[in-house]
Design a protein around this motif. Structure first.
Motif, short mmCIF file in Angstrom:
data_model
loop_
_atom_site.label_atom_id
_atom_site.label_comp_id
_atom_site.label_asym_id
_atom_site.label_seq_id
_atom_site.Cartn_x
_atom_site.Cartn_y
_atom_site.Cartn_z
N SER A 49 53.44 49.68 41.04
CA SER A 49 52.07 49.98 40.91
C SER A 49 51.72 48.90 39.80
O SER A 49 50.49 48.41 39.89
CB SER A 49 51.68 51.22 40.60
N ASN A 50 52.32 48.77 38.73
CA ASN A 50 51.91 47.87 37.67
C ASN A 50 51.94 46.50 38.28
O ASN A 50 50.88 45.62 37.71
CB ASN A 50 52.71 47.93 36.55
N GLU A 74 48.78 46.05 40.44
CA GLU A 74 47.51 45.94 39.70
C GLU A 74 47.33 44.61 39.12
O GLU A 74 46.40 43.96 38.92
CB GLU A 74 47.45 46.76 38.60
N TYR A 75 48.59 43.78 38.47
CA TYR A 75 48.64 42.69 37.84
C TYR A 75 48.15 41.48 38.92
O TYR A 75 47.37 40.69 38.74
CB TYR A 75 49.96 42.27 37.27
N GLN A 117 46.65 41.87 41.64
CA GLN A 117 45.10 41.98 41.88
C GLN A 117 44.20 41.58 41.16
O GLN A 117 43.12 40.65 41.34
CB GLN A 117 44.58 43.53 42.34
N LYS A 118 44.52 41.89 39.89
CA LYS A 118 43.72 41.08 38.62
C LYS A 118 43.76 39.71 38.76
O LYS A 118 42.68 38.91 38.50
CB LYS A 118 44.40 41.58 37.41
#
Length: 77
Positions: free
Chosen positions: A63-64, A67-68, A70-71
């Motif tokens: 998940s981390n 998220e990275y 997507q950012k």
């Protein structure tokens, strides 16, 4: 290095075959992948429409990591 395992995480341009960036680590951890991506973004002027394809999902399938990505506006294939 003698008898020591190292992990290499490269980014290749599949169109030109150029090596865009790479990192080497003693363990396959998220930091190795994000460091490799940060180095790639320094060399790629427009990161829009990038697709990350990996046959080693170990480092990017968390998940981390998602998220990275997507950012940073990077899609996963």
């Amino acid at each position: 290095m003698f008898g020591e395992k190292l992990y290499v995480s490269p980014i290749l341009d599949l169109h030109s075959g150029d090596l865009i960036s790479r990192t080497i680590s003693k363990r396959p951890v998220l930091n190795m992948v994000t460091s490799m991506l940060d180095k790639a973004f320094d060399t790629i002027p427009d990161k829009a429409n990038l697709i990350l394809r990996s046959d080693q999902v170990q480092g990017i399938n968390t998940s981390n990591a998602n998220e990275y990505l997507q950012k940073m506006e990077v899609g996963k294939a």
